[in-house]
Enzyme design. Structure first.
Site, mmCIF file in Angstrom:
data_model
loop_
_atom_site.group_PDB
_atom_site.id
_atom_site.type_symbol
_atom_site.label_atom_id
_atom_site.label_comp_id
_atom_site.label_asym_id
_atom_site.label_seq_id
_atom_site.Cartn_x
_atom_site.Cartn_y
_atom_site.Cartn_z
ATOM 1 C CD GLN A 1 35.818 46.594 32.518
ATOM 2 O OE1 GLN A 1 36.178 47.740 32.304
ATOM 3 N NE2 GLN A 1 36.657 45.572 32.517
ATOM 4 C CD GLU B 1 37.277 41.086 43.730
ATOM 5 O OE1 GLU B 1 37.897 41.979 44.350
ATOM 6 O OE2 GLU B 1 37.430 40.861 42.521
ATOM 7 C CG ASN C 1 39.189 41.765 34.292
ATOM 8 O OD1 ASN C 1 40.064 42.516 33.890
ATOM 9 N ND2 ASN C 1 37.920 42.128 34.378
ATOM 10 C CB CYS D 1 42.858 48.353 31.956
ATOM 11 S SG CYS D 1 43.533 48.490 33.605
#
EC number: 2.1.1.35
Length: 326
Positions: A164, A214, A264, A292
């Protein structure tokens, strides 16, 4: 890097306009208050460098040119990482080496030395976005990583690992995740698209186990290093596409502990196989989705969670954006 309002194709900044409207221009960031001074300084120096260069900028791949985008990452430690993306076109290795040497000299001995870069990376890429595995990030100067502190933990960051951009905002976000997850001491936290492990590691002391997934291999290496450095032992991290890892992981899930999933993803959202795997796992008591850009592909994911086959997902709460940028 693109054409500025004056038509100069070697302008470094941010895009204004749309591709559909065919009115994109690149504007400098000097006047923007939400851009750190260090970022502006590095951008100005990079613009100065490419305008001196005999090689052109690469605005459209098929039109040729070489100098492409610049990514600047900074931390509260005062670290600054600059990543220059370069289209090699038909240049040979000797010519490429010469350009890398010029770039390194500019930022270490020339005007760019004022930026005091912690890390200077160079990536040869023929695609808009390219992973380290496809085209390695080459360290031209400095340290291989920068570091940041989040909620009392120290995190190592590689050039292609997601982190972030607003650290203070991220801390508010992660605290909200902690509260919304309602995770107790017996909970297993599933962190999908975990990046460098920030969410999972920040919640690790509140849960019994953290499992991170990931796609970026370097980010997984960072996550494992971050867990070890911070003395956190109840975490495991899996490298690979979520749509490949999760179905296998969750289909054989036999752990009796309650499972909370935190997703996320990027603006592209998550694959429909990930949605199906989550909905098919009865152990998952709560799903938190962080986006986002909720009006984009995330909305498709929300709809899939409501109408796709599997266990029903009932939307309980939606919060406004908590963290500036991603």
């Amino acid at each position: 890097v693109n054409r500025g309002p004056d038509g100069n194709p070697k302008t470094v900044g941010l895009y204004v306009g749309t591709g559909r409207g065919q009115n994109i221009v690149c504007v400098r960031t000097d006047h923007l208050k939400n851009i750190p001074l260090k970022h502006k300084q590095v951008a100005q120096c990079y613009e100065q460098f490419i305008r001196r260069s005999l090689l052109g900028s690469c605005v459209l791949f098929h039109e040729g040119g070489h100098w492409r985008e610049l990514v600047v990452r900074t931390s509260q430690h005062g670290h600054t990482m600059a990543i220059v993306t370069f289209h090699p076109q038909q240049l040979g290795q000797e010519a490429l080496a010469a350009q890398k040497a010029l770039l390194r000299e500019f930022f270490t001995c020339g005007p760019g030395a004022a930026c005091a870069l912690t890390s200077l990376y160079f990536q040869e890429s023929t695609m808009t976005r390219c992973s380290h595995e496809r085209s390695p990030f080459q360290l031209l100067h400095g340290e291989p990583h920068i570091f940041e502190d989040v909620l009392g933990l120290k995190f190592r960051i590689s050039p292609d690992a997601f982190f972030q951009v607003n650290t203070s905002g991220a801390e508010v976000l992660y605290q909200a995740v902690r509260e919304l997850s309602q995770a107790a001491g017996d909970t297993v936290l599933l962190d999908v698209c975990c990046g460098t492990g920030t969410i999972g590691l920040s919640l690790a002391r509140h849960v019994s186990k953290v499992i991170g997934v990931e796609i970026v291999q370097k980010a997984i290496e960072d996550a494992r290093w971050n867990a070890a450095f911070n003395g956190i032992s109840n975490c495991e991290f899996h490298s690979g596409k979520a749509e490949a890892v999760l179905p296998e992981l969750l289909s054989s899930w036999e752990d009796a502990r309650p499972l909370v999933a935190v997703v996320n993803p990027s603006r592209a959202g998550i694959h429909h196989r990930v949605v199906k795997a989550i909905r098919s796992c009865r152990a998952i008591r709560r799903l938190l989705y962080i986006s986002c850009k909720p009006e984009g592909e995330a909305m498709r994911n929300f709809l899939d969670c409501s109408v796709a086959q599997g266990l029903p997902c009932l939307l309980q709460q939606a919060l406004p954006q908590l963290c500036g940028g991603g």
